[in-house]
Scaffold this motif. Structure first.
Motif, PDB file in Angstrom:
ATOM      1  N   LYS A   1      -9.684   6.115   0.894  1.00 32.65           N
ATOM      2  CA  LYS A   1      -8.687   7.167   1.129  1.00 32.65           C
ATOM      3  C   LYS A   1      -8.291   7.262   2.603  1.00 32.65           C
ATOM      4  CE  LYS A   1      -9.780   9.990  -2.928  1.00 32.65           C
ATOM      5  NZ  LYS A   1     -10.478   8.900  -3.651  1.00 32.65           N
ATOM      6  N   ASP A   2      -8.360   6.125   3.270  1.00 31.04           N
ATOM      7  CA  ASP A   2      -7.875   5.997   4.642  1.00 31.04           C
ATOM      8  C   ASP A   2      -6.421   5.559   4.537  1.00 31.04           C
ATOM      9  OD1 ASP A   2      -7.231   5.248   7.226  1.00 31.04           O
ATOM     10  OD2 ASP A   2      -9.108   4.179   7.605  1.00 31.04           O
ATOM     11  N   TRP A   3      -5.553   6.519   4.270  1.00 30.05           N
ATOM     12  CA  TRP A   3      -4.178   6.209   3.928  1.00 30.05           C
ATOM     13  C   TRP A   3      -3.445   5.477   5.048  1.00 30.05           C
ATOM     14  CZ3 TRP A   3      -5.196   6.816  -0.743  1.00 30.05           C
ATOM     15  CH2 TRP A   3      -5.776   7.962  -1.285  1.00 30.05           C
ATOM     16  N   ALA A   4      -3.687   5.881   6.289  1.00 29.25           N
ATOM     17  CA  ALA A   4      -2.971   5.265   7.413  1.00 29.25           C
ATOM     18  C   ALA A   4      -3.274   3.773   7.503  1.00 29.25           C
ATOM     19  CB  ALA A   4      -3.331   5.968   8.714  1.00 29.25           C
ATOM     20  N   ASN A   5      -4.562   3.406   7.423  1.00 22.86           N
ATOM     21  CA  ASN A   5      -4.909   1.989   7.500  1.00 22.86           C
ATOM     22  C   ASN A   5      -4.506   1.231   6.247  1.00 22.86           C
ATOM     23  OD1 ASN A   5      -6.063   1.380  10.088  1.00 22.86           O
ATOM     24  ND2 ASN A   5      -7.835   2.625   9.547  1.00 22.86           N
ATOM     25  N   ALA A   6      -4.553   1.889   5.082  1.00 26.58           N
ATOM     26  CA  ALA A   6      -4.085   1.238   3.858  1.00 26.58           C
ATOM     27  C   ALA A   6      -2.606   0.894   3.972  1.00 26.58           C
ATOM     28  CB  ALA A   6      -4.325   2.145   2.652  1.00 26.58           C
ATOM     29  N   ILE A   7      -1.832   1.822   4.539  1.00 26.42           N
ATOM     30  CA  ILE A   7      -0.404   1.576   4.747  1.00 26.42           C
ATOM     31  C   ILE A   7      -0.198   0.448   5.749  1.00 26.42           C
ATOM     32  CG2 ILE A   7       1.681   2.586   5.766  1.00 26.42           C
ATOM     33  CD1 ILE A   7       0.739   5.281   4.516  1.00 26.42           C
ATOM     34  N   ALA A   8      -0.916   0.491   6.857  1.00 28.65           N
ATOM     35  CA  ALA A   8      -0.740  -0.525   7.904  1.00 28.65           C
ATOM     36  C   ALA A   8      -1.059  -1.923   7.383  1.00 28.65           C
ATOM     37  CB  ALA A   8      -1.617  -0.183   9.102  1.00 28.65           C
ATOM     38  N   LYS A   9      -2.198  -2.073   6.685  1.00 29.76           N
ATOM     39  CA  LYS A   9      -2.589  -3.404   6.202  1.00 29.76           C
ATOM     40  C   LYS A   9      -1.661  -3.883   5.097  1.00 29.76           C
ATOM     41  CE  LYS A   9      -5.698  -4.487   9.003  1.00 29.76           C
ATOM     42  NZ  LYS A   9      -5.410  -5.578   9.965  1.00 29.76           N
ATOM     43  N   SER A  10      -1.232  -2.980   4.218  1.00 27.14           N
ATOM     44  CA  SER A  10      -0.303  -3.389   3.162  1.00 27.14           C
ATOM     45  C   SER A  10       1.004  -3.893   3.759  1.00 27.14           C
ATOM     46  CB  SER A  10      -0.027  -2.217   2.221  1.00 27.14           C
ATOM     47  OG  SER A  10      -1.191  -1.823   1.532  1.00 27.14           O
ATOM     48  N   ARG A  11       1.474  -3.213   4.779  1.00 28.36           N
ATOM     49  CA  ARG A  11       2.719  -3.645   5.416  1.00 28.36           C
ATOM     50  C   ARG A  11       2.539  -4.977   6.141  1.00 28.36           C
ATOM     51  NH1 ARG A  11       4.520   2.352   7.612  1.00 28.36           N
ATOM     52  NH2 ARG A  11       5.691   2.987   5.738  1.00 28.36           N
ATOM     53  N   GLU A  12       1.347  -5.216   6.686  1.00 35.25           N
ATOM     54  CA  GLU A  12       1.099  -6.523   7.314  1.00 35.25           C
ATOM     55  C   GLU A  12       1.158  -7.639   6.276  1.00 35.25           C
ATOM     56  OE1 GLU A  12      -2.441  -6.687   9.728  1.00 35.25           O
ATOM     57  OE2 GLU A  12      -2.031  -4.722  10.608  1.00 35.25           O
ATOM     58  N   VAL A  13       0.706  -7.369   5.070  1.00 34.96           N
ATOM     59  CA  VAL A  13       0.791  -8.370   3.996  1.00 34.96           C
ATOM     60  C   VAL A  13       2.247  -8.598   3.608  1.00 34.96           C
ATOM     61  CG1 VAL A  13       0.180  -8.878   1.605  1.00 34.96           C
ATOM     62  CG2 VAL A  13      -1.500  -7.792   3.100  1.00 34.96           C
ATOM     63  N   ILE A  14       2.986  -7.516   3.456  1.00 45.15           N
ATOM     64  CA  ILE A  14       4.376  -7.611   3.002  1.00 45.15           C
ATOM     65  C   ILE A  14       5.275  -8.209   4.074  1.00 45.15           C
ATOM     66  CG2 ILE A  14       6.393  -6.215   2.354  1.00 45.15           C
ATOM     67  CD1 ILE A  14       4.377  -4.265   1.021  1.00 45.15           C
ATOM     68  N   ASN A  15       5.043  -7.840   5.327  1.00 44.62           N
ATOM     69  CA  ASN A  15       5.947  -8.243   6.414  1.00 44.62           C
ATOM     70  C   ASN A  15       5.383  -9.365   7.276  1.00 44.62           C
ATOM     71  OD1 ASN A  15       7.718  -6.095   5.668  1.00 44.62           O
ATOM     72  ND2 ASN A  15       6.462  -4.656   6.831  1.00 44.62           N
ATOM     73  N   GLY A  16       4.285  -9.976   6.839  1.00 42.40           N
ATOM     74  CA  GLY A  16       3.610 -10.965   7.670  1.00 42.40           C
ATOM     75  C   GLY A  16       4.140 -12.375   7.584  1.00 42.40           C
ATOM     76  N   GLY A  17       5.210 -12.586   6.848  1.00 38.12           N
ATOM     77  CA  GLY A  17       5.784 -13.925   6.750  1.00 38.12           C
ATOM     78  C   GLY A  17       4.988 -14.878   5.874  1.00 38.12           C
ATOM     79  N   TYR A  18       4.200 -14.341   4.950  1.00 29.83           N
ATOM     80  CA  TYR A  18       3.371 -15.192   4.094  1.00 29.83           C
ATOM     81  C   TYR A  18       4.141 -15.793   2.924  1.00 29.83           C
ATOM     82  CZ  TYR A  18      -0.560 -13.073   6.561  1.00 29.83           C
ATOM     83  OH  TYR A  18      -1.438 -12.657   7.528  1.00 29.83           O
ATOM     84  N   GLY A  19       5.305 -15.250   2.647  1.00 34.45           N
ATOM     85  CA  GLY A  19       6.080 -15.751   1.513  1.00 34.45           C
ATOM     86  C   GLY A  19       5.684 -15.146   0.183  1.00 34.45           C
ATOM     87  N   TYR A  20       4.891 -14.079   0.201  1.00 33.40           N
ATOM     88  CA  TYR A  20       4.506 -13.436  -1.050  1.00 33.40           C
ATOM     89  C   TYR A  20       5.715 -12.742  -1.675  1.00 33.40           C
ATOM     90  CZ  TYR A  20      -0.268 -13.923   0.812  1.00 33.40           C
ATOM     91  OH  TYR A  20      -1.444 -14.393   1.334  1.00 33.40           O
ATOM     92  N   ALA A  21       5.758 -12.760  -2.990  1.00 38.89           N
ATOM     93  CA  ALA A  21       6.826 -12.086  -3.726  1.00 38.89           C
ATOM     94  C   ALA A  21       6.394 -11.966  -5.181  1.00 38.89           C
ATOM     95  CB  ALA A  21       8.139 -12.865  -3.625  1.00 38.89           C
ATOM     96  N   LEU A  22       7.060 -11.101  -5.904  1.00 38.57           N
ATOM     97  CA  LEU A  22       6.808 -11.005  -7.340  1.00 38.57           C
ATOM     98  C   LEU A  22       7.424 -12.198  -8.054  1.00 38.57           C
ATOM     99  CD1 LEU A  22       7.695  -7.249  -8.025  1.00 38.57           C
ATOM    100  CD2 LEU A  22       5.416  -8.231  -7.695  1.00 38.57           C
ATOM    101  N   PHE A  23       6.710 -12.748  -9.030  1.00 35.29           N
ATOM    102  CA  PHE A  23       7.353 -13.674  -9.955  1.00 35.29           C
ATOM    103  C   PHE A  23       8.463 -12.912 -10.674  1.00 35.29           C
ATOM    104  CE2 PHE A  23       3.234 -16.111 -10.104  1.00 35.29           C
ATOM    105  CZ  PHE A  23       3.765 -17.339  -9.703  1.00 35.29           C
ATOM    106  N   GLU A  24       9.560 -13.602 -10.950  1.00 34.18           N
ATOM    107  CA  GLU A  24      10.634 -12.946 -11.688  1.00 34.18           C
ATOM    108  C   GLU A  24      10.211 -12.641 -13.130  1.00 34.18           C
ATOM    109  OE1 GLU A  24      12.195 -14.445  -8.079  1.00 34.18           O
ATOM    110  OE2 GLU A  24      11.053 -15.510  -9.630  1.00 34.18           O
ATOM    111  N   ASP A  25       9.362 -13.499 -13.689  1.00 29.32           N
ATOM    112  CA  ASP A  25       8.896 -13.346 -15.069  1.00 29.32           C
ATOM    113  C   ASP A  25       7.413 -12.986 -15.047  1.00 29.32           C
ATOM    114  OD1 ASP A  25       8.158 -13.571 -17.751  1.00 29.32           O
ATOM    115  OD2 ASP A  25       9.308 -15.414 -18.081  1.00 29.32           O
ATOM    116  N   PHE A  26       7.035 -11.859 -15.637  1.00 29.48           N
ATOM    117  CA  PHE A  26       5.647 -11.416 -15.650  1.00 29.48           C
ATOM    118  C   PHE A  26       4.725 -12.467 -16.262  1.00 29.48           C
ATOM    119  CE2 PHE A  26       2.098  -8.779 -17.339  1.00 29.48           C
ATOM    120  CZ  PHE A  26       1.715  -8.160 -16.158  1.00 29.48           C
ATOM    121  N   GLN A  27       5.181 -13.208 -17.232  1.00 24.94           N
ATOM    122  CA  GLN A  27       4.356 -14.229 -17.883  1.00 24.94           C
ATOM    123  C   GLN A  27       3.902 -15.301 -16.906  1.00 24.94           C
ATOM    124  OE1 GLN A  27       3.192 -14.810 -21.399  1.00 24.94           O
ATOM    125  NE2 GLN A  27       1.978 -16.038 -19.977  1.00 24.94           N
ATOM    126  N   ASP A  28       4.679 -15.577 -15.878  1.00 29.28           N
ATOM    127  CA  ASP A  28       4.350 -16.651 -14.944  1.00 29.28           C
ATOM    128  C   ASP A  28       3.027 -16.411 -14.219  1.00 29.28           C
ATOM    129  OD1 ASP A  28       6.646 -17.952 -15.660  1.00 29.28           O
ATOM    130  OD2 ASP A  28       7.763 -17.448 -13.848  1.00 29.28           O
TER     131      ASP A  28
END
Length: 490
Positions: A227-254
């Motif tokens: 429940k450390d919301w500030a650090n959870a937000i910071a680390k999640s944003r580093e994953v999303i904005n870190g240039g890793y190329g992560y994204a949702l598959f368009e099809d859930f089955q994939d």
């Protein structure tokens, strides 16, 4: 990572406690005569990864054994008639106690992996070879160690922190007292922070290894759990904005298609191949325990309540028919078979239904959808859902309904929710999104709703507040009852 050869014969058989070790060893393969070259270091870390998916003679940790604790002992799954182990049935009905063999095996497997990681971390610095490669290997081992301690602290609360390999088989030297929950989390954060220095990607030959993005993603879940919301937000944003190329598959089955392993949504997965290590009890056994063929025979792993889980999906939500199967095409007869009760489907190899066995579908430890929902949850818990939080949950919902992921869609998008209703929406999405992915028990405990939700299933009304932790295995307490006090209620 695909074909693991277990030549790593160090003192990894010495766990936190060795309740069945009764013989006097006559020889050892020790670190002094094993760790010489960089190849030895690589082999040792390969064995660390293998602790997640291989346990000859037993179902592997992430291949099913952890499922009993994180999924079957919740509201959505139950033991079917093919589950003949009384200890499994006790977990399903939440009548288990400290003698549960499944709880004991989970403890043993987690600490076996931790000990393998300790051996690698302690000994890799002495081998010859590239310092860059050695540092990377050590950080991979720290990632696995942090991941395993993260499982342990949530399952049992404070647990022994063991950071070095045993140097003696004397009983006193194998005893390790329970640390506090805060102390365990401090070690997890330290290990995962070191692992943030890992490479962002690997070549295809090393696909499946831990990355810096994976370390940040698990850290985000650690902070969310705390429940450390500030650090959870910071680390999640580093994953999303870190240039890793992560994204949702368009099809859930994939996500669960074996030809799309380690794809853009898979941040870190346990790697599985058919008949892993050539052992019928190793690797992943989810297909064999979820699908017994085109018969009315109830499999070992079943949905607990059709109305509470299968029927809750709205029309058009593709996650239902990926997570469960009410009908499957019989490849032998060409007929469409209808099951008496929907079966779990995520880990079925739809190209090999005629001979269900250990399959090659990876087990996702953390995927991009989890990070999107975690960030949305943390933002909301800080006070109110923001436009960013709505967009995060709506991307997951759009994909579920087969809509363009980043394009607003009034037919599925959530709007106008307050903190309480947004929290309920996040909980509902996670219930639909992560079926049989080892998330449900952790989520319910984290939200403080385990007892309330599990009591909705009649066969599980034995649940009580004590079930927010598992018992310390009695076999461990027999060795050190003072250092390993039992959790309340057991």
């Amino acid at each position: 990572m695909k074909k693991i050869i277990l030549t790593f014969l160090l003192s990894t058989v010495l766990l936190v406690s060795c309740t069945e070790l009764e013989v006097t060893p006559t020889s050892f393969t020790t670190e002094d005569n094993y760790f010489k070259t960089q190849d030895d270091a690589v082999a040792s870390v390969t064995a660390v990864y293998a602790s997640l998916n291989i346990d000859p003679g037993e179902q592997s940790l992430f291949g099913r054994n952890l499922y009993f604790l994180t999924d079957m002992a919740t509201d959505y799954a139950a033991a079917g008639v093919s589950a003949t182990n009384p200890q499994v049935r006790a977990l399903s009905s939440l009548t288990h106690d400290a003698t549960s063999d499944r709880v004991q095996v989970a403890w043993r497997q987690i600490y076996a992996g931790i000990n393998r990681a300790n051996v690698s971390i302690d000994n890799i610095p002495k081998v010859s070879g590239s310092e860059v490669i050695k540092t990377r290997l050590i950080n991979e081992a720290k990632f696995i160690r942090g991941l395993l301690y993260f499982q342990a602290v949530r399952l049992w609360g404070g647990v022994p922190i063991v950071l070095h390999e045993p140097t003696s088989i004397q009983l006193e030297s194998l005893k390790s007292k329970r640390a506090t929950v805060d102390e365990v989390y401090a070690q997890i954060i330290k290990d995962l922070t070191d692992a943030e220095a890992l490479p962002p990607t690997y070549t295809s030959a090393d696909a499946g290894r831990a990355t810096s993005g994976a370390a940040k993603a698990i850290l985000a879940k650690v902070y969310l759990t705390r429940k450390d919301w500030a650090n959870a937000i910071a680390k999640s944003r580093e994953v999303i904005n870190g240039g890793y190329g992560y994204a949702l598959f368009e099809d859930f089955q994939d996500i669960f298609t074996k030809t799309k392993k380690n794809g853009k949504e898979h941040i870190f997965s346990v790697q599985f191949e058919p008949n892993q290590a050539g052992n019928g009890s190793s690797g992943s056994t989810f297909q064999a325990t979820s699908f017994t063929g085109f018969t009315a025979t109830e499999p070992a792993d079943i949905i607990s309540d059709v109305a509470l889980f299968y029927d809750i999906y709205e029309a058009g939500d593709k996650r239902r028919d990926v997570s469960y199967a009410k009908q499957l095409l019989n490849p032998t007869t060409g007929t469409l078979y209808t099951f008496p009760k929907p079966i779990f489907k995520k880990y079925l190899d739809l190209t090999n239904l005629a001979t269900p066995s250990n399959v090659a579908i990876n087990f996702p430890i953390i995927r991009y959808a989890d990070i999107l929902l975690s960030l949305a949850e943390a933002i909301n818990e800080q006070g109110t859902p923001t436009p960013e939080a709505f967009e995060l949950i709506n991307q997951v919902r759009r994909r579920a309904y087969g809509k363009p992921i980043t394009t607003p869609d009034p037919t599925v998008d959530l709007v106008g929710l307050n903190q309480t209703t947004f929290r309920a929406a996040i909980q509902e999405e996670r219930k639909k999104e992560f079926v049989q992915e080892g998330q449900r028990w952790y989520d319910l405990v984290r939200w403080g709703t385990l007892v309330t939700e599990v009591k909705k299933v009649t066969a599980k009304n034995s649940v009580s507040e004590k079930n927010n932790l598992y018992p310390i295995p009695q076999s461990e307490r027999n060795i050190d009852p003072i250092g390993l006090p039992q959790n309340p209620g057991y």
